[in-house]
Design a protein around this motif. Structure first.
Motif, PDB file in Angstrom:
ATOM      1  N   PRO A  50       0.817  -1.201   0.000  1.00  0.00           N
ATOM      2  CA  PRO A  50       0.000   0.000   0.000  1.00  0.00           C
ATOM      3  C   PRO A  50       0.859   1.263   0.000  1.00  0.00           C
ATOM      4  O   PRO A  50       1.928   1.287   0.607  1.00  0.00           O
ATOM      5  CB  PRO A  50      -0.794  -0.113   1.296  1.00  0.00           C
ATOM      6  N   CYS A  92       2.735  -5.440  -1.960  1.00  0.00           N
ATOM      7  CA  CYS A  92       3.329  -5.887  -0.695  1.00  0.00           C
ATOM      8  C   CYS A  92       2.165  -6.102   0.272  1.00  0.00           C
ATOM      9  O   CYS A  92       1.764  -5.180   0.973  1.00  0.00           O
ATOM     10  CB  CYS A  92       4.261  -4.830  -0.129  1.00  0.00           C
ATOM     11  N   GLY A  93       1.608  -7.274   0.285  1.00  0.00           N
ATOM     12  CA  GLY A  93       0.353  -7.514   0.999  1.00  0.00           C
ATOM     13  C   GLY A  93       0.529  -7.781   2.481  1.00  0.00           C
ATOM     14  O   GLY A  93       1.638  -7.761   3.020  1.00  0.00           O
ATOM     15  N   PRO A  94      -0.589  -8.068   3.152  1.00  0.00           N
ATOM     16  CA  PRO A  94      -0.558  -8.307   4.596  1.00  0.00           C
ATOM     17  C   PRO A  94       0.336  -9.487   4.983  1.00  0.00           C
ATOM     18  O   PRO A  94       0.915  -9.479   6.076  1.00  0.00           O
ATOM     19  CB  PRO A  94      -2.025  -8.577   4.948  1.00  0.00           C
ATOM     20  N   TYR A 145       2.938  -5.872   4.738  1.00  0.00           N
ATOM     21  CA  TYR A 145       2.870  -4.696   3.858  1.00  0.00           C
ATOM     22  C   TYR A 145       4.244  -4.099   3.559  1.00  0.00           C
ATOM     23  O   TYR A 145       4.365  -2.927   3.236  1.00  0.00           O
ATOM     24  CB  TYR A 145       1.984  -3.593   4.444  1.00  0.00           C
ATOM     25  N   ALA A 156       0.414   1.855   6.686  1.00  0.00           N
ATOM     26  CA  ALA A 156       0.389   0.660   7.538  1.00  0.00           C
ATOM     27  C   ALA A 156       1.090   0.854   8.881  1.00  0.00           C
ATOM     28  O   ALA A 156       0.904   0.064   9.796  1.00  0.00           O
ATOM     29  CB  ALA A 156       1.008  -0.530   6.804  1.00  0.00           C
ATOM     30  N   ASP A 165      -6.318  -6.067   7.752  1.00  0.00           N
ATOM     31  CA  ASP A 165      -6.879  -6.819   6.627  1.00  0.00           C
ATOM     32  C   ASP A 165      -8.273  -7.266   7.074  1.00  0.00           C
ATOM     33  O   ASP A 165      -8.406  -8.071   7.994  1.00  0.00           O
ATOM     34  CB  ASP A 165      -5.970  -8.021   6.340  1.00  0.00           C
ATOM     35  N   GLU A 179      -4.734  -1.084  -1.621  1.00  0.00           N
ATOM     36  CA  GLU A 179      -4.834  -2.338  -0.855  1.00  0.00           C
ATOM     37  C   GLU A 179      -6.293  -2.592  -0.490  1.00  0.00           C
ATOM     38  O   GLU A 179      -6.723  -2.297   0.637  1.00  0.00           O
ATOM     39  CB  GLU A 179      -3.934  -2.265   0.388  1.00  0.00           C
TER      40      GLU A 179
END
Ligand code: PLP
Length: 398
Positions: free
Chosen positions: A123, A144-146, A150, A177, A328, A368
């Motif tokens: 995000p 770059c996800g959870p 992130y 984040a 998330d 995101e």
């Protein structure tokens, strides 16, 4: 036919501001709203900052000032950098602007031609995208996800960056984040950056707002060769509770700093003297107030994390800085709140605002859509009220 330049078709207002305005409108219509939407630190600058501003009012020359920034402001920024462990810059490597957002605009404007590739990890802070779009840059998102907290990982960076990449935007601690890169993580990213020619903009706005003693680590220290490529951006908005004073600073390679100074000379000319005096006092003076606020933010972070952990299905990568959390919430999609189907982050945030009076920013504003952002710079009572409402709302989902 539009009277505006073609680039204005790509310009849009900030999504965060839109949510904040909706919350404000409901509030003025008499609704009881808790707003977790806007990223404004809820503390005032220290007294010495006001004293410096008042003194400047009495002694203000009222003349035009330096396009680069007043020497005393640049020196105060150098001191601040030194306190953050970043040494070796000189006044000629610096430039001031009307907040970090203005400097980011100037930097992208100075460096990117239309169609140039810019990497933006998701995000992201919304304005990165908005500015790049206005300038018609070719935006390449790096997800770059959870599961990665992130954070940009060396592998994801390596897979996305190439010889044609002109710029990468990097934010640590991160908005939205609140996550922080460790020394090792910074070193591993620096080892990738150093092999490519791209400029790296390091958005260090929250560098003083770090909890749990984890420390702030910078790319330019991890890899000295990156000094020729990394541009540091900062401002007094967050760390010193001064968002409206509009003072930002950058440090970097001289040709880039000089380009920003040239743009300043053709746009803002200089920053107002009173704002300069206040920002100088903030950067050079005692940081006790900032430290007190950070201790409070860390406690509020704990309450936010605990409240989110109590909602089944919600997962929140642990924030260690700034004043944001980005849970998330995607496990709740597909559920209903009464007659309302919660299809995605927008539906969740809209229903949360309309039905529980809590404003959060949908994660899609930051690229995101699995998440929503909670800005927890609120007085404790409001924070607890908002968290209780969020928990109740989530428990009512069927
Ligand atoms: N960068 C980040 C990551 C931010 O969160 C913000 C403000 O929200 C900015 C830059 C811009 O800050 P300012 O223009 O107030 O200095």
């Amino acid at each position: 036919m539009s009277r505006l330049a073609a680039r204005m078709a790509r310009a849009k207002p900030s999504a965060i501001m839109l949510m904040a305005e909706r919350a404000k409108a409901l509030k003025s219509a008499g609704r009881d709203i808790v707003s977790f939407s806007i990223g404004v630190p809820n503390f005032l600058p220290d007294v010495h900052v006001y004293a410096a501003a008042r003194k400047a009012l009495d002694h203000d020359s009222g003349q035009y000032g330096s396009n680069r920034g007043a020497p005393e402001l640049l020196d105060a920024y150098l001191q601040h950098l030194g306190e953050m462990g970043v040494h070796g810059y000189q006044r000629a490597d610096l430039a001031a602007g009307v907040g970090a957002k203005h400097l980011l605009f100037q930097l992208l404007y100075a460096v990117l031609n239309e169609g140039d590739e810019i990497l933006i990890p998701t995000p992201y802070w919304t304005s990165y995208i908005d500015i790049a779009e206005i300038l018609n840059a070719r935006i390449k998102l790096v997800e770059c996800g959870p599961a990665d907290d992130y954070k940009l990982t060396p592998a994801r960076l390596e897979a996305a960056i190439g010889p044609a990449t002109r710029m990468v935007l990097f934010c640590n601690p991160s908005n939205p984040a609140g996550v922080i890169y460790t020394r090792d993580e910074i070193a591993a990213l620096a080892a990738v950056f150093v092999r490519y020619p791209a400029l790296v903009v390091s958005d260090d706005l929250y560098s003083r707002m770090i909890f749990d003693g984890v420390g702030f680590h910078h790319l330019v220290n991890a890899e000295p060769a990156l000094r020729d490529r990394v541009i540091l951006v900062d401002s007094v908005s967050k760390s010193f509770g001064m968002p409206g004073w509009r003072v930002g600073l950058m440090a970097g390679p001289r040709d880039i700093a000089d380009a920003v100074v040239t743009l300043n000379s053709n746009s803002i000319t200089n920053l107002p003297e009173v704002a300069v005096a206040a920002a100088t006092a903030a950067l050079a003076g005692s940081k006790a107030k900032t430290e007190q606020m950070c201790a409070l933010f860390a406690q509020r972070r704990d309450r936010v994390v605990a409240a989110l952990a109590a909602i089944p299905g919600v997962h929140c990568p642990y924030p260690r800085g700034a004043f944001y959390a980005l849970p998330d919430i995607s496990a709740l999609y597909g559920r209903r709140h009464g007659d309302q189907l919660i299809t995605d982050d927008l539906a969740f945030c809209n229903a949360l605002l309309e039905r529980a009076g809590v404003a959060c920013v949908p994660g899609s504003a930051f690229g995101e859509p699995r998440a929503m952002r909670i800005s927890y710079a609120l007085p404790d009572a409001q924070l607890d009220d908002g968290l209780a409402r969020l928990q109740r709302f989530a428990s009512e989902l069927t």
